[in-house]
Every structure is written in structure tokens, then in C-alpha cells.
Design a protein around this motif. Sequence first.
Motif, short mmCIF file in Angstrom:
data_model
loop_
_atom_site.label_atom_id
_atom_site.label_comp_id
_atom_site.label_asym_id
_atom_site.label_seq_id
_atom_site.Cartn_x
_atom_site.Cartn_y
_atom_site.Cartn_z
N GLY A 31 0.30 -0.84 -0.05
CA GLY A 31 -0.09 0.04 -0.24
C GLY A 31 1.00 1.02 -0.26
O GLY A 31 2.26 1.23 -1.06
N ARG A 32 0.88 1.81 0.25
CA ARG A 32 1.33 3.11 0.93
C ARG A 32 2.96 3.69 1.68
O ARG A 32 3.17 4.44 1.68
CB ARG A 32 0.54 4.24 1.77
CG ARG A 32 -0.98 4.21 0.42
CD ARG A 32 -1.27 6.05 0.26
NE ARG A 32 -3.05 5.60 0.51
CZ ARG A 32 -3.61 7.22 -0.71
NH1 ARG A 32 -3.14 7.99 -0.08
NH2 ARG A 32 -4.80 6.66 -1.27
N LEU A 113 -4.11 -6.02 8.22
CA LEU A 113 -4.28 -4.87 7.17
C LEU A 113 -4.86 -3.52 7.55
O LEU A 113 -3.76 -2.21 6.67
CB LEU A 113 -5.48 -4.80 5.46
CG LEU A 113 -5.26 -6.11 4.90
CD1 LEU A 113 -6.23 -6.60 3.95
CD2 LEU A 113 -3.37 -5.23 3.83
N SER A 114 -4.79 -3.90 8.60
CA SER A 114 -5.92 -1.80 9.43
C SER A 114 -5.21 -1.92 10.34
O SER A 114 -4.31 -1.78 10.93
CB SER A 114 -7.54 -1.78 9.52
OG SER A 114 -7.46 -2.59 10.03
N ALA A 253 -3.23 -5.04 0.57
CA ALA A 253 -3.14 -3.85 0.51
C ALA A 253 -3.74 -2.91 0.04
O ALA A 253 -4.25 -1.72 0.17
CB ALA A 253 -1.16 -3.22 0.80
N ALA A 254 -3.60 -2.18 -1.65
CA ALA A 254 -4.23 -2.30 -2.61
C ALA A 254 -5.74 -1.58 -2.14
O ALA A 254 -6.45 -0.50 -2.20
CB ALA A 254 -3.39 -1.76 -3.72
N ASP A 257 -6.85 0.28 0.58
CA ASP A 257 -6.64 1.95 0.61
C ASP A 257 -8.12 2.26 0.91
O ASP A 257 -9.14 1.86 -0.25
CB ASP A 257 -6.56 1.91 -0.76
CG ASP A 257 -5.60 3.86 -0.72
OD1 ASP A 257 -4.77 3.66 -0.45
OD2 ASP A 257 -6.05 4.35 -0.97
N GLY A 261 -9.13 2.16 -3.02
CA GLY A 261 -9.33 0.79 -3.10
C GLY A 261 -10.23 0.40 -3.88
O GLY A 261 -10.23 -1.26 -4.94
#
Length: 275
Positions: A31-32, A113-114, A253-254, A257, A261
Amino acid sequence: MVSIAVVPVAGHGTRLMPLTRAVPKELLPLGRKPVLQSVVEELQQCGIDDIVMVTSDRKQCVLREHFQTGAPSSIQFANQCEQLGLGHAVLCSEEFVGQNAFLIALGDAMIGLSDHASLCRRMIRIFHETDADSVIAFQSVPIERVSRYGIASVASAYKAGDEFFELSGLVEKPSTDKAPSRFAIAARYICKPDIFSLLRETKAGAGNEIQLTDALRLLIDRGGKVLGVPITDTEQRYDVGSFDSYFTAFIEAALADPECGDRVAAKLREILAKQ
Ligand code: UTP
């Protein structure tokens, strides 16, 4: 109290060549953020402010540069001069850890993921409540993948849904027919400092490397109380160790988002529909 963590990040990342010629795999994005930044945030959310990164001369400079601005924790760097395996990397942190119980978090694996921290928070609580010598996270893997991991022999009458089980043994990379369970070690461990003397006794094993799994097996063989904590569905392990795991972890992960997402999901559906 578990207030110090060791994060091994000195490996060569040979499975990701040529990507890892100059870029440490632990700085690859999920992700980021680089995966290692999510690991540091996970540790902070568990109340761990002292972090020892075990790194190599080659990787240290860029890792320092990434973390020198904005990391509220104290990050110290221990050097692993030769990449002799995960167990050896942990041994390189000994003088920083001293007489404290400590958490080991692999720098190439993010949990969840979070909420990254729920697993380690639970492990720390269980470590204190049970007076265990070591607590290890486990994920259930399909039987055809057991030969890639350290696999647990489960001692106690474990029932699905229990918070932890006691280990009677650990087998590194067993064949399918020899696997004592489908519980595979999942990138997080809590150890007491006695693990260092066991690591010193541990001879090079699989891949000619000093394996942390072998030292933990020695601990079990000598009567140590070693507990396994199964991860839940929301605590999945996302690692960047191989191209397979890196690509799928990045996609997940993307998709998670909050801003992009949904658009990524729509594009992905479009791509898959054409295949
Ligand atoms: P891996 O075994 O997945 O990393 O270790 P590796 O050795 O870099 O992988 P390949 O096989 O060459 O592709 C898991 C974590 O332990 C660290 C790695 O950096 C990674 O974050 N590690 C591994 C060390 O710090 N030192 C070592 O000698 C080995």
C-alpha cells in the motif's frame, strides 16, 4: 513488561533478486508505506518504544534515512556482519536487549491490513498471564505448504477457538506426510534472554543458517514452556519474502486503501474479465 523489540532486517533477500540488489526488501511498499514502517507502527501501538533493528552495513544507511524523521520510538541499529540466518541475527541484538524479555518481529512481514497490533498485544498479555518462556504466533496453512515453514507439534488438548496451545515440539520445513500439524510460525515471537545461550549452542541447520526455530526446539526439549498463539482471520500475515507473497500482499493492501481501493478493485475486475 515487554518493552523492547528486535526487528531482523539484515537478510540478503535473494529470492527477490534483482529487485533487492540495492533496495532492502523491508522497504518495499505494501500500500502506501514500506512494510517495515507498518512493523514499527505495530510495535509502537503495543507500547514498545525501544526497537533494535538488526541490519547489515549495506542496508543500514537507507534504513536510517527512512526512519530518522518522524519515528517517535528509539530505534537502535545492531550490525550483523555476515548473514548466517535469523537465529544469528537475533543473537546480534544481545547487548541491546540485556536482561529483558523481548519481542521479535520479522521486518519483512506485516500483520493485518488495518489493526496491525492486536496479535502482539494478545501475545504480550498471554506471556504475562501464563509465565511462559516463549510465545510464538502461528497461522494455519494448507497441508501442501507446510514444507516452507516451521511447524508446531501441539501438546495440550487444543480446541479450535482456544487462545493458545502448548508446544511439544517444532519441526523446520517438514514434508507433507511428516508435518505434526498445519500450524506454521508467523513472524512474531516473544522470548526471554535465555534464548541467547540456546542460540549460541545451536549449530547451523536448514540452508546452513543458524535457525531461531532450532533454538526454540532446544528450549522445548529442555522443559521450557513454549506457547503458540493462533492468528485470527483479520491478523493475516502479509510478507514480501517471495515474489508470490509480495505481489498478492501488495494487491490486498491496495484494495484496502480507503481512497483508491474501490477504483483498484474495479480495474482489477476489468483485467481479470479479459483473461
Ligand atoms: P528470510 O529468511 O525470509 O530473509 O528472513 P532472507 O534471508 O533475506 O531471504 P532470502 O532467502 O535471501 O530471500 C526473514 C527476516 O529475517 C531477516 C531478513 O532480513 C527478514 O526480514 N534476516 C534473515 C536477517 O536479519 N539475517 C539473516 O541472516 C537472515
